[in-house]
Design a protein around this motif. Structure first.
Motif, mmCIF file in Angstrom:
data_model
loop_
_atom_site.group_PDB
_atom_site.id
_atom_site.type_symbol
_atom_site.label_atom_id
_atom_site.label_comp_id
_atom_site.label_asym_id
_atom_site.label_seq_id
_atom_site.Cartn_x
_atom_site.Cartn_y
_atom_site.Cartn_z
ATOM 1 N N TYR A 247 -8.653 -8.825 4.506
ATOM 2 C CA TYR A 247 -9.848 -7.983 4.550
ATOM 3 C C TYR A 247 -10.990 -8.925 4.910
ATOM 4 O O TYR A 247 -11.444 -9.695 4.051
ATOM 5 C CB TYR A 247 -10.109 -7.345 3.185
ATOM 6 C CG TYR A 247 -8.991 -6.432 2.712
ATOM 7 C CD1 TYR A 247 -8.876 -5.128 3.193
ATOM 8 C CD2 TYR A 247 -8.067 -6.869 1.761
ATOM 9 C CE1 TYR A 247 -7.859 -4.292 2.753
ATOM 10 C CE2 TYR A 247 -7.053 -6.031 1.315
ATOM 11 C CZ TYR A 247 -6.956 -4.747 1.812
ATOM 12 O OH TYR A 247 -5.961 -3.919 1.376
ATOM 13 N N ALA B 153 -5.357 -11.149 1.666
ATOM 14 C CA ALA B 153 -4.782 -10.459 0.508
ATOM 15 C C ALA B 153 -3.262 -10.616 0.471
ATOM 16 O O ALA B 153 -2.648 -10.549 -0.597
ATOM 17 C CB ALA B 153 -5.155 -8.978 0.540
ATOM 18 N N ASN C 149 -2.352 -6.445 -11.026
ATOM 19 C CA ASN C 149 -3.427 -5.923 -10.179
ATOM 20 C C ASN C 149 -3.882 -6.961 -9.182
ATOM 21 O O ASN C 149 -4.099 -8.106 -9.549
ATOM 22 C CB ASN C 149 -4.650 -5.605 -11.046
ATOM 23 C CG ASN C 149 -4.575 -4.209 -11.600
ATOM 24 O OD1 ASN C 149 -4.016 -3.326 -10.970
ATOM 25 N ND2 ASN C 149 -5.131 -4.031 -12.775
ATOM 26 N N GLY C 150 -4.049 -6.523 -7.939
ATOM 27 C CA GLY C 150 -4.631 -7.418 -6.953
ATOM 28 C C GLY C 150 -3.641 -8.392 -6.338
ATOM 29 O O GLY C 150 -4.024 -9.262 -5.561
ATOM 30 N N ALA C 151 -2.368 -8.237 -6.643
ATOM 31 C CA ALA C 151 -1.362 -9.172 -6.105
ATOM 32 C C ALA C 151 -1.118 -8.963 -4.609
ATOM 33 O O ALA C 151 -0.608 -9.855 -3.936
ATOM 34 C CB ALA C 151 -0.053 -9.024 -6.877
ATOM 35 N N GLY C 152 -1.468 -7.763 -4.111
ATOM 36 C CA GLY C 152 -1.286 -7.486 -2.690
ATOM 37 C C GLY C 152 -0.203 -6.456 -2.399
ATOM 38 O O GLY C 152 0.192 -6.265 -1.245
ATOM 39 N N LYS C 153 0.256 -5.761 -3.416
ATOM 40 C CA LYS C 153 1.356 -4.805 -3.244
ATOM 41 C C LYS C 153 0.915 -3.592 -2.418
ATOM 42 O O LYS C 153 1.592 -3.197 -1.475
ATOM 43 C CB LYS C 153 1.882 -4.353 -4.614
ATOM 44 C CG LYS C 153 2.232 -5.507 -5.546
ATOM 45 C CD LYS C 153 2.729 -5.038 -6.907
ATOM 46 C CE LYS C 153 1.751 -4.191 -7.704
ATOM 47 N NZ LYS C 153 0.509 -4.890 -8.115
ATOM 48 N N THR C 154 -0.220 -3.018 -2.808
ATOM 49 C CA THR C 154 -0.714 -1.842 -2.085
ATOM 50 C C THR C 154 -1.068 -2.214 -0.647
ATOM 51 O O THR C 154 -0.764 -1.474 0.297
ATOM 52 C CB THR C 154 -1.954 -1.266 -2.805
ATOM 53 O OG1 THR C 154 -1.534 -0.824 -4.095
ATOM 54 C CG2 THR C 154 -2.564 -0.102 -2.045
ATOM 55 N N THR C 155 -1.672 -3.381 -0.484
ATOM 56 C CA THR C 155 -2.015 -3.853 0.860
ATOM 57 C C THR C 155 -0.749 -3.950 1.715
ATOM 58 O O THR C 155 -0.753 -3.572 2.893
ATOM 59 C CB THR C 155 -2.706 -5.236 0.761
ATOM 60 O OG1 THR C 155 -3.879 -5.092 -0.038
ATOM 61 C CG2 THR C 155 -3.081 -5.766 2.127
ATOM 62 N N GLU D 263 -0.807 5.415 -3.696
ATOM 63 C CA GLU D 263 -1.380 5.267 -5.033
ATOM 64 C C GLU D 263 -2.492 6.312 -5.165
ATOM 65 O O GLU D 263 -3.266 6.512 -4.243
ATOM 66 C CB GLU D 263 -1.976 3.858 -5.101
ATOM 67 C CG GLU D 263 -2.345 3.389 -6.468
ATOM 68 C CD GLU D 263 -2.869 1.942 -6.415
ATOM 69 O OE1 GLU D 263 -3.189 1.440 -5.328
ATOM 70 O OE2 GLU D 263 -2.960 1.340 -7.493
ATOM 71 N N GLU E 20 3.118 2.875 -7.013
ATOM 72 C CA GLU E 20 2.822 3.089 -8.430
ATOM 73 C C GLU E 20 3.020 4.531 -8.887
ATOM 74 O O GLU E 20 2.099 5.157 -9.403
ATOM 75 C CB GLU E 20 1.379 2.667 -8.724
ATOM 76 C CG GLU E 20 1.150 1.243 -8.294
ATOM 77 C CD GLU E 20 0.460 0.405 -9.342
ATOM 78 O OE1 GLU E 20 0.256 0.896 -10.465
ATOM 79 O OE2 GLU E 20 0.168 -0.745 -9.014
ATOM 80 N N GLN F 62 3.666 -1.435 -11.365
ATOM 81 C CA GLN F 62 3.216 -2.394 -12.372
ATOM 82 C C GLN F 62 4.121 -2.353 -13.587
ATOM 83 O O GLN F 62 4.157 -3.294 -14.368
ATOM 84 C CB GLN F 62 1.787 -2.068 -12.797
ATOM 85 C CG GLN F 62 0.801 -2.585 -11.793
ATOM 86 C CD GLN F 62 -0.603 -2.604 -12.338
ATOM 87 O OE1 GLN F 62 -0.831 -3.020 -13.454
ATOM 88 N NE2 GLN F 62 -1.518 -2.121 -11.532
#
Ligand code: ATP
Length: 238
Positions: free
Chosen positions: A14, A19, A39-45, A86, A163, A195
């Protein structure tokens, strides 16, 4: 045999913030593969990039042996990659049935669509009972069922779930996980971001642990479930 999905050295940013920092993994047909991590590990990205919603800055994504590099997001669905995002993104004012029909927007085989709507109702009877009601009247867990049912309406070769247990009661979460297991037994290939590491690893063939944009550990679901570092970091054990 080539894998259904091959991700090689994938990097996503980004702006200046990277990410996803060069991850590699694969998903074979018929498998459930999970990405776990905080959270923020980059899974959704990662999932958004596989869907074509984000453009990678480096690496390769091959689906069915074909590079997705130049394929726009709307064509990725037609190749057989479906994403249940998500936060669900259902259409609250439309009926449950119309939300399901939207998932079949690329199809024109009316009898097949009707059959798959029935299949969604078999999988999630509550959706069938309330088919004519506005989707916004469903509980969070039921909306999650609808989002999964809608993603299945495109007859995906790979179903990506982001998720699915988020914000659900323990009972509803068990129901969603049981449904994922049932889909697997029917031969659906699934990439599951969670998660809830315990639930995800229990049903996954393979798992990858993500931390700040990297995969730091990979193994079979069972191996990771019993791995000491995973148990400490993600399963709340001392
Ligand atoms: P979560 O469970 O919270 O969704 P995640 O593992 O899916 O976590 P991502 O949502 O992929 O993580 O986020 C990875 C990193 O990218 C985080 O540091 C996040 O702050 C950052 N990020 C995510 N979306 C954006 C955005 N639109 N703009 C800038 N940075 C973003």
């Amino acid at each position: 045999m080539t894998a259904l999905l091959e991700v090689e050295d994938l990097r996503v940013a980004y702006g200046k913030i990277e990410a996803v920092k060069g991850i590699s993994f694969k998903v074979d047909a018929g498998e459930v593969v999970t990405l776990i991590g905080t959270n923020g590990a980059g899974k959704t990205t990662t999932l958004r990039t596989l869907s074509g919603l984000l453009k990678p800055v480096g690496g390769q994504i091959r689906f069915g042996g074909k590079s997705l590099k130049k394929v726009p997001a709307h064509q990725i669905v037609s190749l057989g990659l479906a994403h249940s995002p998500e936060g669900r993104h259902i259409f609250p004012r439309m009926t449950i049935e119309d939300n399901l029909r939207l998932g079949a927007f690329l199809r024109s085989d009316r009898p097949g669509i009707d059959r798959d709507i029935q299949r969604a109702y078999d999988l999630f009877p509550i959706l069938g009972e309330r088919r004519k009601q506005a989707a916004g009247t469903l509980s969070g867990g039921e909306q999650q069922m609808l989002a999964m049912g809608r993603a299945l309406m495109s007859q995906p070769k790979l179903l990506m779930l982001d998720e699915p247990s988020m914000g659900l009661s323990p009972i509803m979460m068990q129901k969603i996980m049981a449904t994922i297991a049932e889909l697997k037994s029917q031969g659906t290939t699934i990439l599951l971001v969670e998660q809830n590491a315990q639930a995800a690893l229990s049903l996954a063939d393979h798992g990858h642990v993500m931390e700040v944009g990297n995969i730091v550990l990979s193994g079979s679901g069972q191996d990771l479930l019993h791995d000491e570092s995973v148990r400490k970091a993600y399963l709340g054990e001392d």
